[in-house]
Design a protein around this motif. Structure first.
Motif, PDB file in Angstrom:
ATOM      1  N   VAL B   5       0.916  -1.250  -0.004  1.00 46.45           N
ATOM      2  CA  VAL B   5      -0.007   0.034  -0.125  1.00 46.45           C
ATOM      3  C   VAL B   5       0.956   1.237  -0.037  1.00 46.45           C
ATOM      4  N   GLU B   6       0.870   1.763  -1.071  1.00 47.52           N
ATOM      5  CA  GLU B   6       1.526   3.184  -1.213  1.00 47.52           C
ATOM      6  C   GLU B   6       0.785   4.376  -0.629  1.00 47.52           C
ATOM      7  N   SER B   7       1.377   5.326  -0.122  1.00 51.30           N
ATOM      8  CA  SER B   7       1.004   6.460   0.269  1.00 51.30           C
ATOM      9  C   SER B   7       1.993   7.633   0.127  1.00 51.30           C
ATOM     10  N   GLY B   8       1.519   8.903   0.303  1.00 52.76           N
ATOM     11  CA  GLY B   8       2.405  10.156   0.181  1.00 52.76           C
ATOM     12  C   GLY B   8       2.252  10.869  -0.852  1.00 52.76           C
ATOM     13  N   CYS B  22       5.594   2.941   1.239  1.00 56.80           N
ATOM     14  CA  CYS B  22       5.133   1.309   0.966  1.00 56.80           C
ATOM     15  C   CYS B  22       4.879   0.924   2.004  1.00 56.80           C
ATOM     16  N   ALA B  23       3.905   0.480   2.338  1.00 58.84           N
ATOM     17  CA  ALA B  23       3.611  -0.429   3.531  1.00 58.84           C
ATOM     18  C   ALA B  23       3.524  -1.990   3.105  1.00 58.84           C
ATOM     19  N   ALA B  24       4.162  -2.913   3.359  1.00 58.23           N
ATOM     20  CA  ALA B  24       3.958  -3.938   2.961  1.00 58.23           C
ATOM     21  C   ALA B  24       3.550  -5.231   4.107  1.00 58.23           C
ATOM     22  N   LYS B  76       9.530  -1.883  10.388  1.00 57.97           N
ATOM     23  CA  LYS B  76       8.024  -1.405  10.301  1.00 57.97           C
ATOM     24  C   LYS B  76       7.456  -1.946   9.011  1.00 57.97           C
ATOM     25  N   ASN B  77       8.380  -2.730   8.431  1.00 60.19           N
ATOM     26  CA  ASN B  77       7.590  -3.385   7.121  1.00 60.19           C
ATOM     27  C   ASN B  77       7.276  -2.237   6.004  1.00 60.19           C
ATOM     28  N   THR B  78       8.092  -1.094   6.024  1.00 64.68           N
ATOM     29  CA  THR B  78       8.082  -0.009   5.329  1.00 64.68           C
ATOM     30  C   THR B  78       9.142   0.228   4.261  1.00 64.68           C
ATOM     31  N   LEU B  79       8.642   0.717   3.123  1.00 65.81           N
ATOM     32  CA  LEU B  79       9.919   1.351   2.156  1.00 65.81           C
ATOM     33  C   LEU B  79       9.502   2.763   1.924  1.00 65.81           C
ATOM     34  N   ARG B  98       6.882  -5.947  -5.286  1.00 66.85           N
ATOM     35  CA  ARG B  98       7.762  -6.794  -4.810  1.00 66.85           C
ATOM     36  C   ARG B  98       8.549  -7.622  -5.692  1.00 66.85           C
ATOM     37  N   ASP B  99       9.841  -7.727  -5.720  1.00 65.38           N
ATOM     38  CA  ASP B  99      10.933  -8.474  -6.414  1.00 65.38           C
ATOM     39  C   ASP B  99      10.393  -9.991  -6.196  1.00 65.38           C
TER      40      ASP B  99
END
Lengths: 110, 122
Positions: B5-8, B22-24, B76-79, B98-99
Motif C-alpha cells: 500500500v503506497e501513500s504520500g 510503501c507498507a508491506a 516497520k515493514n515499510t519502504l 515486490r521482486d
C-alpha cells in the motif's frame, strides 16, 4: 537505459490467437532469461502474466504463453476473450541491476 | 495475502521534495527486494529504482539518479522513496512492487500496490 520495443496496438476477434512482440538488445532480452509480461486494465495495477520467458504464475490461464528468440520475446494469447482486452507490457532485466519495460501494447478484442 | 500500500502522493511544486511510503504486509518483507515503478498519465511503465531485501544495495534509473533515494525500515515493514528536485516530468502514478526472487533477486515484480499519484505543478 532504453525501453524495449512493442507494437502500439494489436487486435483480434474472439477465439483467435494474437502475438505481441517485444524487441530488445543483447544487453537485456538477448542476454538473460528474465523476461516477464504484465496485463494492465484501466485504472488498475499491472498483473504478472508470464515470468522467466515462458512460465505462468498460478491462476493465470494457459491461454497465455511466452517465448523468446534472440533479442525478441513474444506473448501469445490463444482463444481470445473479451476480458483479455487490456494493455500489455513486457519487462526484462537489463544488466547492472536495472530493469527495462516495453512501451506497452493495447490489445483490442473486436 | 501479499499487500503493498503506497501513500504520500499529492501535488507538489517544481523543485520541491516529496516522500512516498510503501507498507508491506502478508509476507516477510525483509526477505524481498522492492521496486518502484512509475507511470505518467496515459503513458507506459517506467522502472524507477530497486532496493535489496536488507537495504544493502540500491539502484536507480538514470532519469532519477541523484534526485531519488530509496530506503527501508524492515522493523516497520515499510519502504520509502525520497524524491527531491521534482520536475513536471516526474508527474506519475508511483507503484511499489515486490521482486519475485526473495533473497536472490529475479528482477521482475510479482505483486504490485495500487499506486499513489504524484503531480508536479506550479
Amino acid at each position: 537505459q532504453s525501453a524495449l520495443t512493442q507494437p502500439a496496438s494489436v487486435s483480434g476477434s474472439p477465439g483467435q490467437s494474437i502475438t505481441i512482440s517485444c524487441t530488445g538488445t543483447n544487453s537485456d532480452i538477448g542476454n538473460y532469461n528474465l523476461v516477464s509480461w504484465y496485463q494492465q486494465r484501466p485504472g488498475k495495477a499491472p498483473q504478472l502474466m508470464i515470468y522467466e520467458g515462458s512460465k505462468r504464475p498460478s491462476g493465470v490461464s494457459d491461454r497465455f504463453s511466452g517465448s523468446k528468440s534472440g533479442n525478441t520475446a513474444s506473448l501469445t494469447i490463444s482463444g481470445l476473450q473479451a476480458e483479455d482486452e487490456a494493455e500489455y507490457y513486457c519487462c526484462s532485466y537489463a544488466g547492472r541491476s536495472t530493469v527495462a519495460f516495453g512501451g506497452g501494447t493495447k490489445l483490442t478484442v473486436l | 495475502q501479499v499487500q503493498l500500500v503506497e501513500s504520500g502522493g499529492g501535488v507538489v511544486q517544481p523543485g520541491r521534495s516529496l516522500r512516498l511510503s510503501c507498507a508491506a504486509s502478508g509476507f516477510t518483507s525483509s526477505s524481498y527486494g522492492i521496486h518502484w515503478v512509475r507511470q505518467a498519465p496515459g503513458k507506459g511503465l517506467e522502472w524507477v529504482a530497486v532496493i535489496w531485501y536488507d537495504g544493502s544495495n540500491k539502484n536507480y534509473a538514470d532519469s532519477v539518479k541523484g534526485r531519488f533515494t530509496m530506503s527501508r525500515d524492515n522493523s516497520k515493514n515499510t519502504l520509502y522513496l525520497q524524491m527531491n528536485s521534482l520536475g513536471v516530468e516526474d508527474t506519475a502514478v508511483y507503484y511499489c512492487a515486490r521482486d519475485a526472487g526473495g533473497f536472490s533477486s529475479r528482477w521482475y515484480p510479482d505483486y504490485w500496490g495500487q499506486g499513489t499519484l504524484v503531480t508536479v505543478s506550479s
